[in-house]
Structures are given as C-alpha cells and as structure tokens.
Design an enzyme around this catalytic site. Structure first.
Site, PDB file in Angstrom:
ATOM      1  N   GLU A  30     -19.932  -4.409  10.034  1.00  0.00           N
ATOM      2  CA  GLU A  30     -20.932  -3.623  10.756  1.00  0.00           C
ATOM      3  C   GLU A  30     -22.036  -4.499  11.342  1.00  0.00           C
ATOM      4  O   GLU A  30     -22.526  -4.253  12.451  1.00  0.00           O
ATOM      5  CB  GLU A  30     -21.542  -2.557   9.843  1.00  0.00           C
ATOM      6  N   LYS A  80       0.850  -1.180   0.000  1.00  0.00           N
ATOM      7  CA  LYS A  80       0.000   0.000   0.000  1.00  0.00           C
ATOM      8  C   LYS A  80       0.893   1.239   0.000  1.00  0.00           C
ATOM      9  O   LYS A  80       1.850   1.307   0.767  1.00  0.00           O
ATOM     10  CB  LYS A  80      -0.886  -0.045   1.257  1.00  0.00           C
ATOM     11  N   ARG A  82     -25.778  -0.920   6.520  1.00  0.00           N
ATOM     12  CA  ARG A  82     -25.399  -2.323   6.364  1.00  0.00           C
ATOM     13  C   ARG A  82     -25.992  -3.191   7.475  1.00  0.00           C
ATOM     14  O   ARG A  82     -26.297  -4.347   7.305  1.00  0.00           O
ATOM     15  CB  ARG A  82     -23.893  -2.394   6.478  1.00  0.00           C
TER      16      ARG A  82
END
Ligand SMILES: Cc1ncc(C[n+]2csc(CCOP(=O)(O)OP(=O)(O)O)c2C)c(N)n1
Length: 607
Positions: free
Chosen positions: A353, A275, A381
């Site tokens: 979530e 990353k 969600r």
C-alpha cells in the site's frame, strides 16, 4: 481420533508419522465441511495443515511462540489448541475469530490481520525473551506474498545479521497471494523451486561433513553459485536457507524443523504448499475465489459497492483513460474484469500500500489520471505516503476507499472506521461518499473531471439495491454540495453513504417533519446548507458509521462555534471502541448505531 477431544497440542508428541498424516486428513475433511457452512479462509488453511501439525509436534507452544503473518491461515493451530468445538461459530457474532486472537488462547501470541507484521513481531518476541531471560523459540509463518511487503523486508534486513537472537522463518510458498503473487521476489522463489536437486545434495553434505569444512565450502559455494546461478537472497541477508521442502510431507517438515532448532543463526525454511489442497476447485483456483468463501446462507442479491465502482471506472474509460494501481486486492475490490479489459491501464503491485500511494503520487505529478483502490483498513498502512507524497503536494490521485464502515466477519483488524478521520487531517484532501449507484458514477466523474485535488470516494462492503450493467452507466455533472433527501421543519438528520437509509427509515417510522441531508461531500463541508439549517434553530443529528474523532461532526461543531449557532446537536458514531467480528447488523446494534438507537436519540433530541 475424535478431533473434538483435542484440548492442547501435547497429544501429538507421541504420535507416529503415519498417525500424524491420518490426523491431517481428518482435519482437512473437517475444515472443508465446516468452512463451507460458516465461510472463512478456505484455501490458505487447507495449505497449512501439515505444517502446523509439524510445528506443534516439534515445538512446545506457548513457550515456543508461533506467529502467523496476517493470521488467516491458522485454523489448524486453533484446532490443535482446543478450539474445534467453537468452529460452528467461526467469524460470527460472539464466536470464534477468523484470525489469531489474544483473548481466545494463550497459544495466540501475535494478532495482526494486516500483512507483513510477523517478522517484526518475531524480532520483538525474541528480544523480549532475551531480556526476560525466558527460554523458547520464535517461529514465524509468512506467505510468499506477505514476505514481499515492505515491513517484512525491514525486519528481514535485521534478523539475518542479528547475532543476539535466532528466529525461524517459515516461508509458506504457494505461488499465490489472494490472486497470483507478483513481482521479482515471486520470480526468485520460482527459481528456487527449480533448484530442488541442488538442495537435496546440499542436505546430504550437511549430514556427512564436519562444520569447519561446511563453513569453508559454504564460502566457496556462495562464490561459485553467485557465478553459476545467481545468489540466494536469504543467504545474502545472513540466514541459513533450507529448502525448498514439500510442505505437505509431515515427516520431512519435522526433520527440517528439528534441524532448524539446532542451527545457531536465523533460518529461512522455504516450504512449498498447495493452496486449497484437498478441495478440487480451490486447488485449481488461479484467481483467488476460494481464498475466502462466504457463508452459504449469506449470499445476498444485487451487486457489491466494489463492483459498482469498478464498473463505473470501466464505463468512464470512454471519457478518459485512467490508470489503476491495485495493491493485491483485485478479487475483493472486483477489479478482475477491469484488469482483463484494460491490461495496459492496470498494475497489481502486491501487498504494498505504501508503494502504491507513492507511485500514484509520482504518476499524478506526470499528469496521468490515477485511480487507487484501497480497503479503508489497509489505507492506514500508507498514511505517511498519502499525507506526504499526495496530500502535501496536492497531487490529483482519485482514491476508491473500499470496505468503509463496519466490515462484519473479518472483525477488529479490518474495520473501516478511521479513514474519514485520517483523510480529514490531510490538507487538500476532498472526501466524498455516494448515497447510491447514480451518485457513485457522478462522484467518479467529478473526481477525475472537475477536481485537481486528491479525491476520496469511500464506499462500504455491502450490496447495492439495483443491479447495474456497463451500458446503463451515465455520468452527470455533480455540484460539490450537500443535498436534501427529505425536507422538514423540526430537525435535521445528517449523514453520508447508505447510512442515510437508516435516517430515512426513522423519519418515516416516527412521522417526523425532518430534513434528511446527504452530506456526500464530507470534506469540504457545505457551509451554505449548514447556515440554512442552523438558522432554523432546530436540533441536529449527525450519524457517521466511523470514528467521530476528526470526522464530519467536529467540523460541524467548529462551524457552529465560528458562527455562534447554538442548536442542539447530537453525534452518533463508533468512537474509541474496538468493533469485533460478527454480523453487520449485530455490530450496529451492539454499538448503538441501529435503527432503534437512532429513534431513541431522536426522541431525546426532540424532548
Ligand atoms: C496490509 C494488507 N494488505 C492486504 C491484505 C489482504 N490480504 C489478506 S491475505 C492476503 C494474501 C496473503 O498471501 P500470502 O502471504 O502468500 O498467504 P497465503 O494466503 O497465500 O497463505 C492479502 C493480500 C492484508 N491482510 N494486509
């Protein structure tokens, strides 16, 4: 080459690996420079440059369909499909979206913004192609954090053993979510990474041995490896697992993608990327500061609402010990310090979530005070878990609903416009929004100390006026009522949260003799105050920076009809429209929610 000349990805097909590598370098330099000016998802995009070049080299988009989970890592895809000239408008009003966008290009065939959808969408694409008898591959790029999402697993469970379709899943493993990836899948991937030698040998066997021996060996190997090494989860789920592969080696990527095309079952191609590759600070970032960076000129003074809430909760620990369940947003929600100071009262559960909500419910049932921070958009969600496990059972969970309202640059998938309606439908739920820092602390205190019901504190993305520090924070008792910020005779202006400032400004500018009412308890409503203002028969404006379907406004209408009040009443809200990406103030204006729109509505109400 001149990147500005790129119209579509076909030019790649004749390029040599060395030239592709040079191209990757040019794109990397461009992205670093461009994102530092406009802001955007820096680290994730620097990690996927070689992968996306290789994908466009091997496959033929749009006949072959690319799906990017979340869609925040696809800037190179945008460049290779002819959009580089719009990068100076990235995430700005009427500019290029930071995510995949159907309207931008035929090459964008899956929009998301929310993690965990790409694999379900991949199955959808593959079945659609089959039904329509259309050629083409389906290739999904999923990050190592997004693949741990429940939805990803629901799809993984099916795709691996579905013999009617073959999908290519590219697992982009950089060991990072926004912060560090968490959980056992992450640990499993770490184990895979340490198996490189084994994988190299396997690759060699596959080249030199015929298929029937390979199949036989594969069975023996599974037994043997199960015995010796524990098994590979993807192979157990029915996929051919290829990897780990260096995700920055274009030649290797091309070789393996071409192989994946030929396999007659679904493949998981596990690639290792870095990353932030090419940007020293982003490469070394283990916290997630460079996952998304802000536009250089947009740094605002003050501290964010998220930080206020996090600091309040830290200060509150002196009064009561609370447990925080954090679904992967520690950096954005500003909970890194809390995590450091109270490691035994904090758990990052990853992009989960639904899990977070149900876990919070069961902890609350055991009388543990739980704080659950959720971005308003991601709370959607967990609708079922919040409804069934928390609201239905009346579990005392305190929610911090962050990024409530218009979010600005992230755009339509991230807007916090539906949480009020969502929570309003839920029995037992108490919904609040503080006007200022002081009220935020007091609502937090009230939520934990005076409430027994599920309790929502919502707050926006913006900055608060006064910088606060930990030792300044004081908690006071607060009544579950509305308050007058200003009093007057001619009309009543009702809102909640920092939107009240707009109403105060309109009152001042228009020299109004008006009430400005802080409806900090959005649910339940303050009936006493409503009687008080309705009796004056003066007009009412209800301003809500969210959808008014099932929000405060219809509750006031219901109250009026129950009690026979006939005051003129007008709602300002963002209902039944999609709010795109762009500057917050531009979006307010575009949706007739800015100061001048407020003034116009007031003029009409008074006429
Ligand atoms: C449902 C949901 N929750 C949270 C987020 C916020 N979010 C955006 S990207 C991201 C991390 C993604 O990590 P990974 O899948 O590994 O991709 P990477 O950025 O590392 O390439 C998170 C948590 C989201 N987009 N959707």
């Amino acid at each position: 080459m001149n990147l500005n000349d790129i119209k579509d990805p076909n030019f790649l097909k004749t390029m040599k690996p060395k030239e592709l590598k040079t191209l990757a370098g040019e794109i990397r330099s461009f992205l670093i420079e461009s994102i530092s000016e406009t802001g955007g998802h820096l680290s994730s995009n620097l990690g996927t440059i070689e992968l996306i070049i290789a994908m466009h080299y091997v496959f033929n988009s749009p006949e072959d369909v690319f799906l990017f989970d979340v869609g925040h890592q696809a800037y190179t895809h945008k460049i290779l499909t002819g959009r580089i000239n719009q990068f100076q408008t990235l995430r700005q009003t009427d500019g290029l979206s930071g995510y995949m966008n159907y309207q931008e290009s035929v090459h964008d065939q899956w929009e998301s913004g929310h993690a965990g959808t790409a694999l379900s969408a991949l199955l959808g694409i593959l079945y659609a192609k089959k039904i329509k008898n259309e050629p083409g591959f389906g290739v999904a790029v999923v990050g190592d954090a997004s693949i741990t999402n429940g939805m990803s697993f629901e799809a993984l469970n099916l795709l691996g053993t579905d013999h009617l379709v073959q999908g290519i899943v590219i697992l982009n493993d950089n060991e990072m979510s926004i912060s560090k990836s968490v959980g056992s899948i992450s640990k499993t991937l770490t184990r895979f990474r340490s198996m490189k030698l084994f994988i190299k040998m396997k690759r060699l066997w596959q080249i030199i041995l015929p298929n029937f021996i390979l199949n036989f060996l594969s069975r023996v190997k599974r037994g043997l490896r199960g015995f010796l090494q524990r098994q590979n989860i993807f192979e157990d789920l029915g996929y051919m697992y290829v990897g780990p592969i260096d995700g920055h080696d274009i030649k290797g990527l091309i070789y393996n993608l071409e192989r994946a095309q030929k396999v007659k079952k679904s493949v998981v191609l596990h690639i290792i990327t870095e990353k932030g590759k090419g940007h020293t600070e982003a490469e070394q970032d283990t916290i997630g500061t460079f996952h998304g960076v802000s536009k250089a000129s947009s740094m605002q003074k003050g501290i964010s609402w998220s930080e206020v809430i996090s600091l309040d909760l830290e200060a509150f620990q002196k009064i009561k010990k609370t447990f925080v369940i954090m679904p992967a947003m520690a950096v954005g929600a500003k909970f890194m310090n809390f995590a450091k100071h109270f490691p035994d009262r904090y758990l990052d559960v990853g992009i989960a979530e639904e899990h977070a909500a149900t876990m919070a419910a069961s902890m609350a049932h055991q009388c543990i005070p739980v704080f659950l921070p959720l971005y308003a958009t991601f709370a959607q969600r967990a609708f079922d878990q919040i409804m069934n496990d928390i609201a239905r059972s009346d579990h005392h969970v305190v929610f911090g609903i962050d990024r409530a309202g218009i979010v600005g640059e992230d755009g339509s998938t991230h807007q916090g416009l539906y949480d009020v309606s969502m929570f309003y439908t839920m029995p037992n739920m108490v919904i609040t929004m503080p006007y200022n820092e002081k009220e935020a602390a007091n609502l937090l205190y009230y939520g934990f100390m005076k409430q027994k019901h599920p309790f929502v504190i919502r707050y926006p993305r913006g900055i608060v006026q006064n910088r606060i520090s930990l030792d300044e924070i004081e908690f006071e008792a607060i009544d579950p009522t509305w308050t007058y910020l200003e009093k007057g005779q001619d009309l009543s202006l009702i809102s909640y949260g920092p939107s009240l400032d707009l109403l105060l400004q309109a009152r001042l500018d228009m020299h109004l003799d008006a009430n400005v009412i802080n409806a900090r308890f959005i649910k339940p409503i303050d009936e006493n105050m409503l009687h008080e203002i309705m009796k004056k028969r003066s007009p009412i404006l209800v301003y809500e920076e969210c959808s008014n379907t099932g929000s405060l406004y219809p509750q006031i209408l219901k109250f009026m009809s129950t009690h026979g009040y006939t005051n003129r009443i007008q709602s300002m809200s963002i209902t039944d429209v999609i709010v795109k990406h762009g500057h917050y103030q531009d979006m307010l204006k575009k949706h007739d929610m800015d100061l001048s729109s407020v003034k116009k509505v007031i003029e009409v109400l008074q006429s």
